[in-house]
Design an enzyme around this catalytic site. Structure first.
Site, PDB file in Angstrom:
ATOM      1  N   LYS A 239       2.887  -1.128  -8.741  1.00  0.00           N
ATOM      2  CA  LYS A 239       1.746  -2.020  -8.848  1.00  0.00           C
ATOM      3  C   LYS A 239       2.063  -3.162  -9.820  1.00  0.00           C
ATOM      4  CE  LYS A 239      -1.897   1.537  -8.389  1.00  0.00           C
ATOM      5  NZ  LYS A 239      -2.638   0.981  -7.231  1.00  0.00           N
ATOM      6  N   ARG A 313      -3.882  10.112  -0.797  1.00  0.00           N
ATOM      7  CA  ARG A 313      -4.072  10.847   0.463  1.00  0.00           C
ATOM      8  C   ARG A 313      -3.002  11.910   0.660  1.00  0.00           C
ATOM      9  NH1 ARG A 313      -3.652   5.253   3.589  1.00  0.00           N
ATOM     10  NH2 ARG A 313      -4.584   4.725   1.576  1.00  0.00           N
TER      11      ARG A 313
END
Length: 462
Positions: A239, A313
């Site tokens: 990120k 996820r």
């Protein structure tokens, strides 16, 4: 125990009078001319949350007027604990039980402050006498659960890693005599949680699977699953600094399910509760999982890693595969899963995905009555094609830039049996700015609605 609530009025308590815009003129008509002149002079119009401090003969505070909406907004009283002068206050109007409960809860939530790292705690709050008719048990469990969620999320990752998150679950379990089992590190591979291990193995703080159970084994089964990414660098798909800044909140889903669990156990709902939290830190090291790696999962499906920053996820899929094994009546998961949900719905509105119409309808109805909103988005099956992989059973991200929240939910759906009602809440878990009762920082979103749904379904039922 809520410290800024008082059981009895006493002679020192100051009356707090709620008035609506439409009712202000009628209230003033019964007051002395000096009071009417004072209220007019300060420009008080009974707008929701606004106050008018009325002086007594000796210059002391004699009464406080507070503007409220006709529909008894939960947050009308939330700014008062911090804004009123120190002292005890009592609401001197006859409130119905629901309004009295909202007033007390708004006050309690307005007394929250995260002061763990402050050398000096200079925050002080006024005290409220419990309004007559208020459901004190409901206020206590909602406020303490909200405080728990906020505290967990606000704690920096240096002090809230996988081990500390597990310790918080164990402390909650000990309080209510729940059983907590934690599977750590290499044991995740032995116990067949390979995706949780893969995401968390790069960190020096070992990943783990937290499994809390409580209640009668013969009771209806309710299973909660929460994303516990204690910090997310994005992994090798790193990120930018701006995207990493708030990533201490990426365990917000785990905090939410612990909050719902606290409410369930405090209320003594007749359910068999199970809480599953995969807890990891998504770090960068020589052992980090890589883009286009193919990961095994607990269900047996292989997953190609299209992006290491879609790690939530991956850990949730192992937890959901375990959640279905004892065939619960309902599975509800919370996760700070996608920026796409925030683009679609903003920071205050969790996205709800659900495979069961009755469950979705019940949750949305509870969200409406509790003033704890959420918005349903579709599990649009034609989009599932975008999760196809040429080398594995599926990819963890879509093949295009659109529908990110839906694709994440469709990915999770692959790990839930179609016969089991399941709801997925994609939440922000953070207030970007402060509002009355909702300070900037960690926040519980959808928690009150989920508990209200479960309470309505299971309370006083066997």
């Amino acid at each position: 125990m809520l410290t800024h609530m008082r059981p009895k009025a006493g002679t020192d308590s100051i009356p707090l009078t709620p008035v609506t815009k439409d009712g202000l003129e009628g209230w003033l008509a019964d007051q002395p001319a000096a009071v009417r002149a004072w209220v007019a002079g300060i420009g008080f119009k009974a707008e929701s949350g606004k106050t008018a401090l009325l002086p007594g003969d000796g210059g002391n505070l004699a009464r406080v007027l507070v503007g409220v909406d006709a529909d008894a907004d939960l947050w009308a009283y939330a700014a008062l604990p911090a804004s009123l002068p120190a002292g005890a206050y009592r609401i001197d109007a006859g409130l119905d039980a629901g309004t009295a409960t909202k007033a007390a809860l708004g006050w309690a939530l307005g007394c929250y402050a995260f002061t763990r790292y402050k050398a000096k705690n200079d925050r002080s709050f006024a005290t409220l006498v419990w309004p007559e008719g208020a459901d004190r048990d409901a206020v206590e469990r909602t406020a303490t659960a909200t405080y728990l969620v906020r505290d967990l999320i606000n704690t920096p990752a240096s002090d809230m890693g996988p081990a500390e998150l597990a310790a918080a679950a164990e402390a909650l379990g000990a309080e209510f005599k729940a059983k907590v089992k934690v599977t750590v590190g290499e044991d995740l591979l032995k116990k067949n949680y390979p995706a949780v291990h893969a995401v968390g193995r790069a960190s020096t703080r070992e990943p783990r699977l937290i499994d809390l159970t409580w209640g009668d084994k013969g009771a209806p089964r309710v299973t909660l699953v929460g994303k516990g990414v204690c910090f997310d660098t994005g992994g090798l798909d790193l990120k930018p600094s701006s995207g990493m800044l708030l990533m201490k909140k990426d365990m917000g889903g785990a905090a939410h399910v612990l909050g719902v669990a606290r409410m369930i156990m405090m209320a003594g709902l007749p359910v068999r509760l199970r809480v599953l939290i995969p807890a990891v830190e998504n770090s960068v090291s020589g052992d980090a999982f890589r883009p286009l790696d193919v990961l095994a999962t607990r269900k047996g499906l292989s997953v190609e890693v299209g992006n290491t920053d879609a790690e939530g996820r991956l850990i949730l899929c192992d937890a959901l595969a375990e959640a279905v094994t004892d065939k619960p009546d309902v599975i509800i998961d919370f996760a700070t899963l996608t920026g796409a949900a925030r683009v679609a719905l903003g920071t205050e509105l969790p996205a709800l995905f659900c495979n069961d119409e009755a469950l979705a309808g019940g949750l949305l109805a509870s969200a409406e009555t509790q003033g704890d909103p959420m918005w349903r988005l579709p599990l649009h099956q034609p989009y599932a094609k975008m999760l196809e992989s040429k080398v594995a059973d599926l990819n963890n991200v879509g093949s295009g830039p659109f529908a990110g929240a839906i694709l994440a939910a469709l990915f999770l759906e692959r790990f839930v049996d179609k016969s089991i009602p399941w709801a997925h809440l994609d939440v922000m878990a953070w207030n970007p700015s402060s509002k009355p009762g909702r300070p900037e920082g960690g926040e519980a979103l959808g928690m009150r609605a989920v508990f209200a749904y479960l309470e309505g379904r299971y309370a006083n039922k066997s």
